[in-house]
Write a protein that holds these residues in place. Sequence first.
Motif, PDB file in Angstrom:
ATOM      1  N   VAL A  66       0.840  -1.204   0.000  1.00  0.00           N
ATOM      2  CA  VAL A  66       0.000   0.000   0.000  1.00  0.00           C
ATOM      3  C   VAL A  66       0.874   1.253   0.000  1.00  0.00           C
ATOM      4  O   VAL A  66       0.617   2.200  -0.739  1.00  0.00           O
ATOM      5  CB  VAL A  66      -0.968  -0.007   1.199  1.00  0.00           C
ATOM      6  CG1 VAL A  66      -1.688   1.333   1.333  1.00  0.00           C
ATOM      7  CG2 VAL A  66      -1.975  -1.140   1.064  1.00  0.00           C
ATOM      8  N   ARG A  67       1.931   1.256   0.813  1.00  0.00           N
ATOM      9  CA  ARG A  67       2.847   2.408   0.851  1.00  0.00           C
ATOM     10  C   ARG A  67       3.444   2.664  -0.534  1.00  0.00           C
ATOM     11  O   ARG A  67       3.474   3.785  -1.021  1.00  0.00           O
ATOM     12  CB  ARG A  67       3.960   2.169   1.869  1.00  0.00           C
ATOM     13  CG  ARG A  67       4.884   3.376   2.070  1.00  0.00           C
ATOM     14  CD  ARG A  67       6.109   3.007   2.904  1.00  0.00           C
ATOM     15  NE  ARG A  67       7.046   2.199   2.150  1.00  0.00           N
ATOM     16  CZ  ARG A  67       7.928   2.689   1.280  1.00  0.00           C
ATOM     17  NH1 ARG A  67       8.002   3.985   1.053  1.00  0.00           N
ATOM     18  NH2 ARG A  67       8.741   1.896   0.624  1.00  0.00           N
ATOM     19  N   ARG A  68       3.892   1.614  -1.189  1.00  0.00           N
ATOM     20  CA  ARG A  68       4.480   1.766  -2.531  1.00  0.00           C
ATOM     21  C   ARG A  68       3.446   2.306  -3.522  1.00  0.00           C
ATOM     22  O   ARG A  68       3.755   3.170  -4.344  1.00  0.00           O
ATOM     23  CB  ARG A  68       5.011   0.424  -3.026  1.00  0.00           C
ATOM     24  CG  ARG A  68       6.261  -0.025  -2.341  1.00  0.00           C
ATOM     25  CD  ARG A  68       6.755  -1.340  -2.912  1.00  0.00           C
ATOM     26  NE  ARG A  68       7.897  -1.817  -2.179  1.00  0.00           N
ATOM     27  CZ  ARG A  68       8.007  -3.034  -1.685  1.00  0.00           C
ATOM     28  NH1 ARG A  68       7.042  -3.928  -1.859  1.00  0.00           N
ATOM     29  NH2 ARG A  68       9.079  -3.405  -1.027  1.00  0.00           N
ATOM     30  N   TYR A  69       2.229   1.782  -3.462  1.00  0.00           N
ATOM     31  CA  TYR A  69       1.197   2.215  -4.391  1.00  0.00           C
ATOM     32  C   TYR A  69       0.827   3.690  -4.184  1.00  0.00           C
ATOM     33  O   TYR A  69       0.611   4.412  -5.149  1.00  0.00           O
ATOM     34  CB  TYR A  69      -0.050   1.347  -4.255  1.00  0.00           C
ATOM     35  CG  TYR A  69       0.078  -0.055  -4.828  1.00  0.00           C
ATOM     36  CD1 TYR A  69       1.176  -0.460  -5.579  1.00  0.00           C
ATOM     37  CD2 TYR A  69      -0.928  -0.982  -4.611  1.00  0.00           C
ATOM     38  CE1 TYR A  69       1.259  -1.739  -6.096  1.00  0.00           C
ATOM     39  CE2 TYR A  69      -0.851  -2.270  -5.133  1.00  0.00           C
ATOM     40  CZ  TYR A  69       0.244  -2.639  -5.874  1.00  0.00           C
ATOM     41  OH  TYR A  69       0.328  -3.898  -6.400  1.00  0.00           O
ATOM     42  N   VAL A  70       0.751   4.124  -2.933  1.00  0.00           N
ATOM     43  CA  VAL A  70       0.434   5.530  -2.672  1.00  0.00           C
ATOM     44  C   VAL A  70       1.565   6.422  -3.167  1.00  0.00           C
ATOM     45  O   VAL A  70       1.324   7.454  -3.809  1.00  0.00           O
ATOM     46  CB  VAL A  70       0.161   5.775  -1.169  1.00  0.00           C
ATOM     47  CG1 VAL A  70       0.036   7.255  -0.872  1.00  0.00           C
ATOM     48  CG2 VAL A  70      -1.089   5.048  -0.737  1.00  0.00           C
ATOM     49  N   LEU A  71       2.802   6.033  -2.893  1.00  0.00           N
ATOM     50  CA  LEU A  71       3.937   6.825  -3.385  1.00  0.00           C
ATOM     51  C   LEU A  71       3.950   6.862  -4.910  1.00  0.00           C
ATOM     52  O   LEU A  71       4.200   7.917  -5.509  1.00  0.00           O
ATOM     53  CB  LEU A  71       5.259   6.254  -2.873  1.00  0.00           C
ATOM     54  CG  LEU A  71       5.610   6.595  -1.439  1.00  0.00           C
ATOM     55  CD1 LEU A  71       6.843   5.807  -0.996  1.00  0.00           C
ATOM     56  CD2 LEU A  71       5.863   8.099  -1.292  1.00  0.00           C
ATOM     57  N   ARG A  72       3.697   5.728  -5.535  1.00  0.00           N
ATOM     58  CA  ARG A  72       3.676   5.686  -7.006  1.00  0.00           C
ATOM     59  C   ARG A  72       2.620   6.645  -7.550  1.00  0.00           C
ATOM     60  O   ARG A  72       2.898   7.429  -8.457  1.00  0.00           O
ATOM     61  CB  ARG A  72       3.386   4.270  -7.490  1.00  0.00           C
ATOM     62  CG  ARG A  72       3.257   4.168  -8.989  1.00  0.00           C
ATOM     63  CD  ARG A  72       3.024   2.746  -9.436  1.00  0.00           C
ATOM     64  NE  ARG A  72       2.682   2.697 -10.849  1.00  0.00           N
ATOM     65  CZ  ARG A  72       2.417   1.569 -11.503  1.00  0.00           C
ATOM     66  NH1 ARG A  72       2.465   0.407 -10.880  1.00  0.00           N
ATOM     67  NH2 ARG A  72       2.100   1.609 -12.778  1.00  0.00           N
ATOM     68  N   ARG A  73       1.421   6.592  -6.991  1.00  0.00           N
ATOM     69  CA  ARG A  73       0.361   7.472  -7.498  1.00  0.00           C
ATOM     70  C   ARG A  73       0.686   8.928  -7.226  1.00  0.00           C
ATOM     71  O   ARG A  73       0.424   9.792  -8.068  1.00  0.00           O
ATOM     72  CB  ARG A  73      -0.998   7.097  -6.892  1.00  0.00           C
ATOM     73  CG  ARG A  73      -2.126   7.878  -7.525  1.00  0.00           C
ATOM     74  CD  ARG A  73      -2.245   7.560  -9.007  1.00  0.00           C
ATOM     75  NE  ARG A  73      -3.109   8.495  -9.688  1.00  0.00           N
ATOM     76  CZ  ARG A  73      -2.993   8.834 -10.958  1.00  0.00           C
ATOM     77  NH1 ARG A  73      -2.062   8.296 -11.717  1.00  0.00           N
ATOM     78  NH2 ARG A  73      -3.822   9.700 -11.503  1.00  0.00           N
ATOM     79  N   ALA A  74       1.259   9.236  -6.065  1.00  0.00           N
ATOM     80  CA  ALA A  74       1.649  10.614  -5.756  1.00  0.00           C
ATOM     81  C   ALA A  74       2.656  11.118  -6.787  1.00  0.00           C
ATOM     82  O   ALA A  74       2.518  12.236  -7.302  1.00  0.00           O
ATOM     83  CB  ALA A  74       2.229  10.703  -4.352  1.00  0.00           C
ATOM     84  N   LEU A 137       9.602   7.427  -7.986  1.00  0.00           N
ATOM     85  CA  LEU A 137       8.837   6.578  -8.905  1.00  0.00           C
ATOM     86  C   LEU A 137       9.707   5.453  -9.459  1.00  0.00           C
ATOM     87  O   LEU A 137       9.275   4.292  -9.520  1.00  0.00           O
ATOM     88  CB  LEU A 137       8.256   7.415 -10.048  1.00  0.00           C
ATOM     89  CG  LEU A 137       7.375   6.670 -11.042  1.00  0.00           C
ATOM     90  CD1 LEU A 137       6.188   6.008 -10.350  1.00  0.00           C
ATOM     91  CD2 LEU A 137       6.888   7.621 -12.125  1.00  0.00           C
ATOM     92  N   GLU A 138      10.933   5.764  -9.841  1.00  0.00           N
ATOM     93  CA  GLU A 138      11.841   4.747 -10.364  1.00  0.00           C
ATOM     94  C   GLU A 138      12.119   3.667  -9.311  1.00  0.00           C
ATOM     95  O   GLU A 138      12.054   2.471  -9.593  1.00  0.00           O
ATOM     96  CB  GLU A 138      13.156   5.390 -10.806  1.00  0.00           C
ATOM     97  CG  GLU A 138      14.148   4.412 -11.398  1.00  0.00           C
ATOM     98  CD  GLU A 138      15.438   5.079 -11.854  1.00  0.00           C
ATOM     99  OE1 GLU A 138      16.412   4.339 -12.087  1.00  0.00           O
ATOM    100  OE2 GLU A 138      15.484   6.317 -11.971  1.00  0.00           O
TER     101      GLU A 138
END
Length: 149
Positions: A66-74, A137-138
């Motif tokens: 979830v943390r990764r997905y939120v950062l990715r979307r941000a 993102l990378e």
Amino acid sequence: MNPRTIRRAWPAAALLACAVLSGCATTYTDATNPLNLAGGYYDEPGPGKLVTVGFAANGYTNAETVRRYVLRRACEVVQEGGKGHFLAYTSLEHAAAGLPVGEDLGIHALGGKPFSHIYVLPLDEPRKGSLNAAEVLERVTAEMARKEG
């Protein structure tokens, strides 16, 4: 099979498919899609110059995902807006006080389902406590690929 039997079997087959699909971990998908029953990301402008970004998952998805997905979307939202950096806040109070959280997004759970909801301030230039959208993102995308691979 006659058409009448097929029509009667269709709702049961659709329900079975939904049950099977919702038994898996939530993938990186848009939560606003009406066909999506398992959660996903969302974002919306405001308040003010902030952008609200979040991700809600099912019980089979862990907090780190979830943390990764939120950062990715941000990062995607920031880049789509033509900016390169951002500050992340876990609450409007933190945003008003200028207390960014970096990548520690404070994952929560409701009914055993993890979620995160942050406020993002897109920036043209880096600032103390800001994150570089391209770098984050990378890295997050590479972490996600390693996890899936």
